[in-house]
Design a protein around this motif. Structure first.
Motif, short mmCIF file in Angstrom:
data_model
loop_
_atom_site.label_atom_id
_atom_site.label_comp_id
_atom_site.label_asym_id
_atom_site.label_seq_id
_atom_site.Cartn_x
_atom_site.Cartn_y
_atom_site.Cartn_z
N SER A 169 92.78 -30.94 21.87
CA SER A 169 92.69 -30.26 23.16
C SER A 169 91.52 -29.28 23.18
CB SER A 169 93.99 -29.54 23.46
OG SER A 169 93.92 -28.86 24.70
N THR A 175 88.12 -31.15 23.26
CA THR A 175 87.86 -31.87 24.52
C THR A 175 87.98 -30.96 25.74
OG1 THR A 175 90.19 -32.56 24.77
CG2 THR A 175 88.71 -34.03 23.54
N GLU A 217 90.41 -29.23 26.79
CA GLU A 217 91.72 -29.46 27.41
C GLU A 217 91.77 -30.68 28.32
OE1 GLU A 217 92.98 -25.81 29.23
OE2 GLU A 217 93.32 -24.84 27.30
N LYS A 218 90.84 -31.58 28.19
CA LYS A 218 90.87 -32.80 28.99
C LYS A 218 91.80 -33.85 28.38
CE LYS A 218 88.29 -31.02 32.02
NZ LYS A 218 88.94 -30.60 33.27
N TYR A 242 83.05 -34.56 23.84
CA TYR A 242 83.11 -33.94 25.16
C TYR A 242 81.73 -34.00 25.79
CZ TYR A 242 83.62 -30.48 28.87
OH TYR A 242 83.63 -29.84 30.09
N LYS A 253 79.62 -33.14 29.61
CA LYS A 253 79.60 -32.61 30.97
C LYS A 253 78.16 -32.53 31.44
CE LYS A 253 81.50 -29.01 33.98
NZ LYS A 253 82.29 -27.77 34.07
N ILE A 261 89.00 -40.01 38.97
CA ILE A 261 89.42 -39.51 37.67
C ILE A 261 90.10 -40.67 36.96
CG2 ILE A 261 90.95 -37.94 36.41
CD1 ILE A 261 90.61 -35.94 38.70
N GLU A 319 91.91 -41.89 33.42
CA GLU A 319 92.50 -41.53 32.13
C GLU A 319 93.09 -42.79 31.51
OE1 GLU A 319 94.37 -37.37 32.09
OE2 GLU A 319 94.57 -37.95 34.19
N PHE A 351 89.04 -39.67 29.05
CA PHE A 351 89.14 -38.98 30.34
C PHE A 351 87.75 -39.00 30.96
CE2 PHE A 351 88.22 -35.25 32.87
CZ PHE A 351 89.32 -35.13 33.71
N GLN A 385 85.88 -37.92 34.77
CA GLN A 385 85.95 -37.42 36.15
C GLN A 385 84.56 -37.47 36.75
OE1 GLN A 385 88.18 -33.77 37.06
NE2 GLN A 385 86.44 -33.04 38.25
N GLU A 409 82.36 -35.25 34.07
CA GLU A 409 82.96 -34.60 32.91
C GLU A 409 83.79 -35.67 32.20
OE1 GLU A 409 85.20 -30.41 31.77
OE2 GLU A 409 85.47 -31.24 33.78
#
Length: 346
Positions: free
Chosen positions: A106, A109, A111-112, A133, A135, A236, A238, A281, A283, A290
């Protein structure tokens, strides 16, 4: 995907004989020495994290083992040196161990991805984990004023509504009788998302089964530059997958069997790969993307065998499509996935 490669890059340092060959071949690293493989992973990690000051790219690796498991120091040391692996011994029998590992994921990443590991089986002895991660903002951002509710035509759920974004810019694009594609750059244009839309007669599933690495390289090499409009839904995505079957079909079966040889991890007894968990994940909105990915390799002890005139193109993504987020210079694929129905939540 990059996350899976890094997790198995660490595992490769513990494999021997036919098990080593199988993992190396699936990773398509034939012809390289072990030192060259480790150096390439280390160099790529440093390159990707420093490449673009307008893009956040983070990659983290870790090794978790039961505090009674006699892991070889040489295995730990080589993965610390080349993968910057964090190493932790835990009491796997303690119910808190799952939360500790998920907490690390968590954190890495942002918290993604919060709960990738569901349990620690009684006979599990080690986890190798990679977390990524990403972005980034679009080079050509989508103006929120032009985002509208539009139809999206799914393959098996009828017509659904989506939040359709729009932008017009000079972009790399490709059209033929089989599919259309467009590349949307991020930041300083080192990182990109390429979106591929199969023709109306081809399902997204059928397209993916025929689109291989050679097809990907051919696409990149044949894209033209032109002014075009892209209509892309916000989404999004997942996804979580146990990768055992896919990896076995690719030729890594021995690593999942009683014949596995990971004697460079532990000498006291034999271990095998029991689960490979991959979770992502992604988005996508008007500002950018992200994304996060995690791969966990679980080891157990072996106990038994086991267009308009002024535009060059218009691409409207109102039916299932495929996307690939990649780095331009090294052709490294960071994330990929299919969107059968673009779901969005505020």
């Amino acid at each position: 995907p990059l996350s899976v490669s890094y997790a198995f890059g660490m595992a490769l340092n513990g494999a021997n004989g036919s098990t080593y060959d199988a993992i190396r071949n699936v990773l398509e690293l034939q012809g390289l020495t072990e030192d060259q493989i480790n150096q390439s992973f280390k160099s790529l990690m440093l390159l990707l994290m420093q490449l673009d000051d307008k893009v956040i790219f983070e990659i983290a690796n870790s090794i978790w083992y039961d505090d009674t498991f006699p892991v070889l120091k040489s295995f730990i040391d080589i993965n610390k040196e080349y993968f910057d692996a964090e190493v932790t011994a835990l009491d796997f029998a303690d119910p808190a161990a799952v939360d500790i590992i998920n907490g690390w994921v968590s954190d890495k990443t942002h918290e993604k991805i919060k709960e990738v590991l569901d349990k620690i089986p009684a006979d599990a002895v080690m986890y190798l984990i990679n977390a990524i991660y990403f972005k980034a903002t679009w080079l050509y951002e989508f103006d929120k004023a032009y985002t509208t509710q539009e139809n999206f035509y799914t393959e098996d759920q009828g017509t659904k509504k989506c939040q359709m974004m729009r932008t017009t810019a000079d972009l790399n694009y490709y059209f033929d009788e089989n599919f259309s594609a467009v590349t949307l750059p991020y930041g300083n244009e080192f990182y990109n998302m390429t979106i591929i839309l199969p023709n109306t007669q081809t399902s997204i599933k059928d397209f993916i089964t025929t689109f291989d690495l050679s097809s990907w390289q051919t696409l990149l090499n044949n894209m033209a530059v032109g002014k075009g409009t892209v209509e892309l839904p916000k989404f999004i995505s997942e996804y979580k997958l146990i990768m055992n079957d896919a990896l076995i079909k690719m030729g890594m079966g021995i690593a999942f069997s009683g014949d596995a040889d990971f004697s460079r991890i532990v000498e006291a007894f034999s271990i095998f790969i029991s689960r490979v968990i991959h979770q992502t994940f992604v988005q996508v909105d008007e500002e950018g993307t992200e994304a996060a990915a995690v791969t966990i390799i679980e080891f157990k002890i072996i106990s038994a065998p086991g267009g308009t005139p002024e535009l060059d193109f218009v691409i409207r993504l109102d039916r299932p499509f495929y996307f690939i987020i990649h780095e331009k210079n090294s052709s490294t694929i960071l994330f990929m996935g299919k969107i059968g129905l673009p779901e969005w939540k505020e």
